[in-house]
Design a protein around this motif. Structure first.
Motif, PDB file in Angstrom:
ATOM      1  N   VAL A   1       0.827  -1.210   0.000  1.00 43.63           N
ATOM      2  CA  VAL A   1       0.000   0.000   0.000  1.00 43.63           C
ATOM      3  C   VAL A   1       0.862   1.261   0.000  1.00 43.63           C
ATOM      4  CG1 VAL A   1      -1.788   1.271   1.246  1.00 43.63           C
ATOM      5  CG2 VAL A   1      -1.917  -1.216   1.081  1.00 43.63           C
ATOM      6  N   THR A   2       1.973   1.250   0.696  1.00 41.23           N
ATOM      7  CA  THR A   2       2.831   2.442   0.709  1.00 41.23           C
ATOM      8  C   THR A   2       3.368   2.756  -0.682  1.00 41.23           C
ATOM      9  OG1 THR A   2       4.670   1.041   1.418  1.00 41.23           O
ATOM     10  CG2 THR A   2       3.525   2.280   3.127  1.00 41.23           C
ATOM     11  N   GLN A   3       3.696   1.734  -1.450  1.00 38.71           N
ATOM     12  CA  GLN A   3       4.162   1.952  -2.818  1.00 38.71           C
ATOM     13  C   GLN A   3       3.018   2.427  -3.713  1.00 38.71           C
ATOM     14  OE1 GLN A   3       6.246  -1.397  -4.474  1.00 38.71           O
ATOM     15  NE2 GLN A   3       6.824  -0.281  -6.317  1.00 38.71           N
ATOM     16  N   ILE A   4       1.827   1.863  -3.521  1.00 42.64           N
ATOM     17  CA  ILE A   4       0.650   2.298  -4.275  1.00 42.64           C
ATOM     18  C   ILE A   4       0.382   3.770  -4.002  1.00 42.64           C
ATOM     19  CG2 ILE A   4      -1.854   2.018  -4.503  1.00 42.64           C
ATOM     20  CD1 ILE A   4      -1.414  -1.005  -3.947  1.00 42.64           C
ATOM     21  N   CYS A   5       0.523   4.172  -2.764  1.00 39.14           N
ATOM     22  CA  CYS A   5       0.336   5.573  -2.371  1.00 39.14           C
ATOM     23  C   CYS A   5       1.228   6.479  -3.206  1.00 39.14           C
ATOM     24  CB  CYS A   5       0.651   5.725  -0.893  1.00 39.14           C
ATOM     25  SG  CYS A   5       0.654   7.407  -0.285  1.00 39.14           S
ATOM     26  N   ASN A   6       2.492   6.153  -3.305  1.00 36.95           N
ATOM     27  CA  ASN A   6       3.440   6.964  -4.074  1.00 36.95           C
ATOM     28  C   ASN A   6       3.126   6.951  -5.564  1.00 36.95           C
ATOM     29  OD1 ASN A   6       4.895   7.636  -1.764  1.00 36.95           O
ATOM     30  ND2 ASN A   6       6.187   5.837  -1.932  1.00 36.95           N
ATOM     31  N   LEU A   7       2.812   5.772  -6.094  1.00 32.64           N
ATOM     32  CA  LEU A   7       2.544   5.659  -7.524  1.00 32.64           C
ATOM     33  C   LEU A   7       1.287   6.409  -7.951  1.00 32.64           C
ATOM     34  CD1 LEU A   7       3.448   1.898  -8.035  1.00 32.64           C
ATOM     35  CD2 LEU A   7       4.666   3.870  -8.998  1.00 32.64           C
ATOM     36  N   LEU A   8       0.297   6.467  -7.072  1.00 30.33           N
ATOM     37  CA  LEU A   8      -0.953   7.148  -7.401  1.00 30.33           C
ATOM     38  C   LEU A   8      -0.907   8.642  -7.126  1.00 30.33           C
ATOM     39  CD1 LEU A   8      -3.643   4.590  -6.130  1.00 30.33           C
ATOM     40  CD2 LEU A   8      -2.701   4.863  -8.438  1.00 30.33           C
ATOM     41  N   GLY A   9       0.171   9.110  -6.527  1.00 29.01           N
ATOM     42  CA  GLY A   9       0.314  10.537  -6.265  1.00 29.01           C
ATOM     43  C   GLY A   9      -0.415  11.021  -5.028  1.00 29.01           C
ATOM     44  N   TYR A  10      -0.680  10.126  -4.092  1.00 30.05           N
ATOM     45  CA  TYR A  10      -1.311  10.530  -2.829  1.00 30.05           C
ATOM     46  C   TYR A  10      -0.233  10.972  -1.852  1.00 30.05           C
ATOM     47  CZ  TYR A  10      -5.876   8.700  -4.166  1.00 30.05           C
ATOM     48  OH  TYR A  10      -7.072   8.479  -4.791  1.00 30.05           O
ATOM     49  N   SER A  11      -0.594  11.869  -0.964  1.00 23.35           N
ATOM     50  CA  SER A  11       0.389  12.408  -0.027  1.00 23.35           C
ATOM     51  C   SER A  11       0.655  11.469   1.142  1.00 23.35           C
ATOM     52  CB  SER A  11      -0.078  13.767   0.506  1.00 23.35           C
ATOM     53  OG  SER A  11      -1.345  13.624   1.133  1.00 23.35           O
ATOM     54  N   ASP A  12      -0.296  10.599   1.474  1.00 27.84           N
ATOM     55  CA  ASP A  12      -0.086   9.688   2.592  1.00 27.84           C
ATOM     56  C   ASP A  12      -0.952   8.441   2.452  1.00 27.84           C
ATOM     57  OD1 ASP A  12      -2.722  10.239   3.728  1.00 27.84           O
ATOM     58  OD2 ASP A  12      -1.879  12.148   4.358  1.00 27.84           O
ATOM     59  N   ARG A  13      -0.659   7.484   3.274  1.00 31.74           N
ATOM     60  CA  ARG A  13      -1.350   6.187   3.244  1.00 31.74           C
ATOM     61  C   ARG A  13      -2.835   6.328   3.574  1.00 31.74           C
ATOM     62  NH1 ARG A  13       0.867   0.762   4.496  1.00 31.74           N
ATOM     63  NH2 ARG A  13      -0.895  -0.500   5.113  1.00 31.74           N
ATOM     64  N   THR A  14      -3.158   7.250   4.460  1.00 29.88           N
ATOM     65  CA  THR A  14      -4.552   7.467   4.837  1.00 29.88           C
ATOM     66  C   THR A  14      -5.386   7.876   3.632  1.00 29.88           C
ATOM     67  OG1 THR A  14      -3.844   8.132   7.045  1.00 29.88           O
ATOM     68  CG2 THR A  14      -6.058   8.762   6.396  1.00 29.88           C
ATOM     69  N   SER A  15      -4.822   8.675   2.757  1.00 25.34           N
ATOM     70  CA  SER A  15      -5.543   9.106   1.554  1.00 25.34           C
ATOM     71  C   SER A  15      -5.869   7.919   0.652  1.00 25.34           C
ATOM     72  CB  SER A  15      -4.717  10.131   0.775  1.00 25.34           C
ATOM     73  OG  SER A  15      -4.492  11.266   1.562  1.00 25.34           O
ATOM     74  N   VAL A  16      -4.938   6.972   0.528  1.00 21.98           N
ATOM     75  CA  VAL A  16      -5.174   5.773  -0.282  1.00 21.98           C
ATOM     76  C   VAL A  16      -6.278   4.934   0.362  1.00 21.98           C
ATOM     77  CG1 VAL A  16      -4.178   3.614  -1.117  1.00 21.98           C
ATOM     78  CG2 VAL A  16      -2.854   5.700  -1.213  1.00 21.98           C
ATOM     79  N   THR A  17      -6.226   4.799   1.666  1.00 28.22           N
ATOM     80  CA  THR A  17      -7.245   4.018   2.369  1.00 28.22           C
ATOM     81  C   THR A  17      -8.625   4.636   2.168  1.00 28.22           C
ATOM     82  OG1 THR A  17      -5.631   3.261   3.994  1.00 28.22           O
ATOM     83  CG2 THR A  17      -7.946   3.139   4.630  1.00 28.22           C
ATOM     84  N   HIS A  18      -8.726   5.966   2.271  1.00 25.24           N
ATOM     85  CA  HIS A  18     -10.002   6.648   2.035  1.00 25.24           C
ATOM     86  C   HIS A  18     -10.473   6.435   0.595  1.00 25.24           C
ATOM     87  CE1 HIS A  18     -10.455   8.554   5.899  1.00 25.24           C
ATOM     88  NE2 HIS A  18      -9.248   9.087   5.823  1.00 25.24           N
ATOM     89  N   ALA A  19      -9.547   6.492  -0.341  1.00 23.49           N
ATOM     90  CA  ALA A  19      -9.912   6.296  -1.750  1.00 23.49           C
ATOM     91  C   ALA A  19     -10.465   4.889  -1.969  1.00 23.49           C
ATOM     92  CB  ALA A  19      -8.701   6.543  -2.646  1.00 23.49           C
ATOM     93  N   PHE A  20      -9.806   3.878  -1.415  1.00 21.05           N
ATOM     94  CA  PHE A  20     -10.301   2.510  -1.577  1.00 21.05           C
ATOM     95  C   PHE A  20     -11.669   2.344  -0.913  1.00 21.05           C
ATOM     96  CE2 PHE A  20      -6.302   1.304  -3.372  1.00 21.05           C
ATOM     97  CZ  PHE A  20      -6.558   0.142  -4.075  1.00 21.05           C
ATOM     98  N   HIS A  21     -11.871   2.977   0.222  1.00 19.02           N
ATOM     99  CA  HIS A  21     -13.191   2.929   0.860  1.00 19.02           C
ATOM    100  C   HIS A  21     -14.244   3.536  -0.063  1.00 19.02           C
ATOM    101  CE1 HIS A  21     -13.019   1.211   4.879  1.00 19.02           C
ATOM    102  NE2 HIS A  21     -11.786   1.678   4.961  1.00 19.02           N
ATOM    103  N   ARG A  22     -13.900   4.614  -0.714  1.00 22.21           N
ATOM    104  CA  ARG A  22     -14.827   5.268  -1.650  1.00 22.21           C
ATOM    105  C   ARG A  22     -15.084   4.377  -2.874  1.00 22.21           C
ATOM    106  NH1 ARG A  22     -11.903   9.397  -2.168  1.00 22.21           N
ATOM    107  NH2 ARG A  22     -11.100   9.092  -4.255  1.00 22.21           N
ATOM    108  N   TRP A  23     -14.041   3.717  -3.358  1.00 20.99           N
ATOM    109  CA  TRP A  23     -14.151   2.903  -4.570  1.00 20.99           C
ATOM    110  C   TRP A  23     -14.852   1.571  -4.333  1.00 20.99           C
ATOM    111  CZ3 TRP A  23      -8.246   3.573  -5.584  1.00 20.99           C
ATOM    112  CH2 TRP A  23      -7.999   4.873  -6.045  1.00 20.99           C
TER     113      TRP A  23
END
Length: 148
Positions: A107-129
């Motif tokens: 997930v930390t690598q996905i965060c960087n690749l997707l251009g999110y500033s932190d892991r929490t943002s990726v988690t919120h995005a997946f919750h939304r998706w």
């Protein structure tokens, strides 16, 4: 066009067979495919895809690549019934699902690749998706012996 997933499926199939999990994994991957647009919307998608993981995915950078101001880009997308945020989210969803379910990246690598500033943002995005965190989705859909 916003894709709606049935967020009840993964939790119902937590104890399902590997075949059923493969079906669900394919469902999520297929449902996250990028739609084909025309005109400016497709140009924005193409630029976002080309810059995924390389540089900032903000509207100012993308507008500059398209030789227009960010305000003009916003206005033209709105005129076409879209927004930069919506298109960027579609591209991130497409790549995020592939990074997680096909490439099995952390997930930390996905965060960087997707251009999110932190892991929490990726988690919120997946919750939304998909209605759950990337860790929950990975735990349900990727057999334990396939996890890296």
């Amino acid at each position: 066009m916003k894709q709606q997933y049935d967020t009840r499926l993964p939790r119902c199939l937590a104890n399902a067979s590997d075949t059923d999990k493969d079906v669900l994994r394919n469902y999520y991957l297929t449902a996250s495919l990028l739609p084909k647009y025309s005109g400016l919307k497709q140009q924005v998608i193409d630029v976002l895809v080309a810059h995924m993981g390389q540089k900032s995915l903000d509207i100012f950078q993308i507008a500059q690549v398209l030789n227009m101001s960010s305000r003009t880009l916003q206005r033209q997308l709105r005129r076409n019934g879209s927004s930069f945020t919506q298109l960027r989210d579609e591209v991130r969803r497409y790549h995020g699902m592939r990074y997680l379910l096909e490439q099995r990246l952390p997930v930390t690598q996905i965060c960087n690749l997707l251009g999110y500033s932190d892991r929490t943002s990726v988690t919120h995005a997946f919750h939304r998706w998909v209605g759950m965190s990337p860790e929950e989705l990975k735990e349900i859909l990727i057999p334990f012996n396939e996890l890296s």
